[in-house]
Write a protein that holds these residues in place. Structure first.
Motif, mmCIF file in Angstrom:
data_model
loop_
_atom_site.group_PDB
_atom_site.id
_atom_site.type_symbol
_atom_site.label_atom_id
_atom_site.label_comp_id
_atom_site.label_asym_id
_atom_site.label_seq_id
_atom_site.Cartn_x
_atom_site.Cartn_y
_atom_site.Cartn_z
ATOM 1 N N ILE A 288 10.633 30.174 -29.182
ATOM 2 C CA ILE A 288 10.796 31.225 -28.182
ATOM 3 C C ILE A 288 11.896 32.188 -28.600
ATOM 4 O O ILE A 288 11.750 33.408 -28.473
ATOM 5 C CB ILE A 288 11.107 30.597 -26.811
ATOM 6 N N SER B 69 10.601 34.461 -31.291
ATOM 7 C CA SER B 69 9.718 35.479 -30.733
ATOM 8 C C SER B 69 10.505 36.615 -30.102
ATOM 9 O O SER B 69 10.197 37.795 -30.307
ATOM 10 C CB SER B 69 8.788 34.838 -29.695
ATOM 11 N N MET B 70 11.531 36.274 -29.352
ATOM 12 C CA MET B 70 12.357 37.293 -28.716
ATOM 13 C C MET B 70 13.137 38.097 -29.755
ATOM 14 O O MET B 70 13.292 39.319 -29.632
ATOM 15 C CB MET B 70 13.324 36.636 -27.727
ATOM 16 N N THR C 230 5.891 36.738 -25.271
ATOM 17 C CA THR C 230 6.347 35.413 -25.694
ATOM 18 C C THR C 230 5.571 34.311 -24.991
ATOM 19 O O THR C 230 5.157 33.319 -25.604
ATOM 20 C CB THR C 230 7.851 35.248 -25.399
ATOM 21 N N VAL D 218 3.239 32.357 -27.513
ATOM 22 C CA VAL D 218 4.023 31.204 -27.959
ATOM 23 C C VAL D 218 3.983 30.068 -26.934
ATOM 24 O O VAL D 218 3.543 28.961 -27.235
ATOM 25 C CB VAL D 218 5.498 31.608 -28.232
ATOM 26 N N THR D 219 4.442 30.364 -25.720
ATOM 27 C CA THR D 219 4.577 29.302 -24.720
ATOM 28 C C THR D 219 3.223 28.778 -24.246
ATOM 29 O O THR D 219 2.997 27.558 -24.209
ATOM 30 C CB THR D 219 5.383 29.803 -23.514
ATOM 31 N N ALA E 204 9.465 40.640 -29.187
ATOM 32 C CA ALA E 204 8.481 40.360 -28.134
ATOM 33 C C ALA E 204 9.179 40.312 -26.777
ATOM 34 O O ALA E 204 10.290 39.782 -26.658
ATOM 35 C CB ALA E 204 7.774 39.042 -28.405
#
Length: 204
Positions: free
Chosen positions: A94, A97-98, A107, A111-112, A102
């Protein structure tokens, strides 16, 4: 009714799992304890508590009260699956991604959600199976509304209805077996039992 209760449990259980896992707030352990309490307690205790609450709020007994009652103990199934999967998901994914630009929605979407997707499906399947054959809570929240488990319970002692009851009961077993088996396979057999819920309640 089982489908509606499962949808409510899926939404509320997932939201609760994200809140408990991602945020630190006052009463966090209490929230976790309250979520697992309905399934950790004997069914008759949960049923009486629901019946008393429904009477206090003067809600007419029927489909709505059945859904409320079933969703109450189905939430913990979804909650346990989702929070267990979130705890096994590396936070570095995460964060990466940030860091790559994103936003929160992207995200979650890329991803999640893929990481918890099977946990959501497993929790929903098991919640459906639990709701579909529930009899104790249903008897205290259904009023005049009839369900398949109530039909089986009511006609089981009548000899002339026994063949019909046997066929219906076999159908219920098959309907229950499939989602439970699939849920166990998807969740690895470790996150979807009532024992896990009771263990978490004891830890809290």
């Amino acid at each position: 009714m089982a489908t509606i209760a499962t949808l409510f449990a899926l939404a509320l259980g997932s939201a609760a799992a994200f809140a408990v896992h991602r945020f630190r707030f006052f009463g966090r352990n209490g929230v976790s304890f309250l979520l697992v309490l309905p399934i950790a307690l004997p069914g008759i205790v949960t049923a009486i508590a629901l019946n008393t609450t429904i009477n206090n709020f003067r809600i007419p007994f029927g489909v709505l009260t059945i859904v409320i009652g079933h969703a109450t103990f189905c939430i913990v199934v979804v909650y346990n699956n989702v929070i267990a999967r979130l705890r096994r998901t590396p936070t570095s994914l995460i964060e990466a991604s940030m860091d790559l630009g994103a936003d929160g929605w992207q995200t979650f979407r890329y991803v999640t959600f893929p990481a918890i997707r099977t946990a959501l499906v497993a929790g929903a399947l098991l919640a459906f199976a639990l709701s579909f054959d529930e009899i104790v809570v249903t008897n205290f929240t259904a009023g005049p509304t009839d369900t398949i488990p109530r039909f089986i319970y009511r006609n089981l002692r009548l000899p002339h209805n026994r063949p019909i009851v046997n066929v219906v009961a076999l159908g219920v077993i098959l309907v229950m077996f499939i989602p439970v088996y699939v849920a166990q396979r998807m969740a690895g057999g470790g996150d979807v039992t009532a024992t896990a819920a009771k263990a978490e309640a004891a830890e809290v």
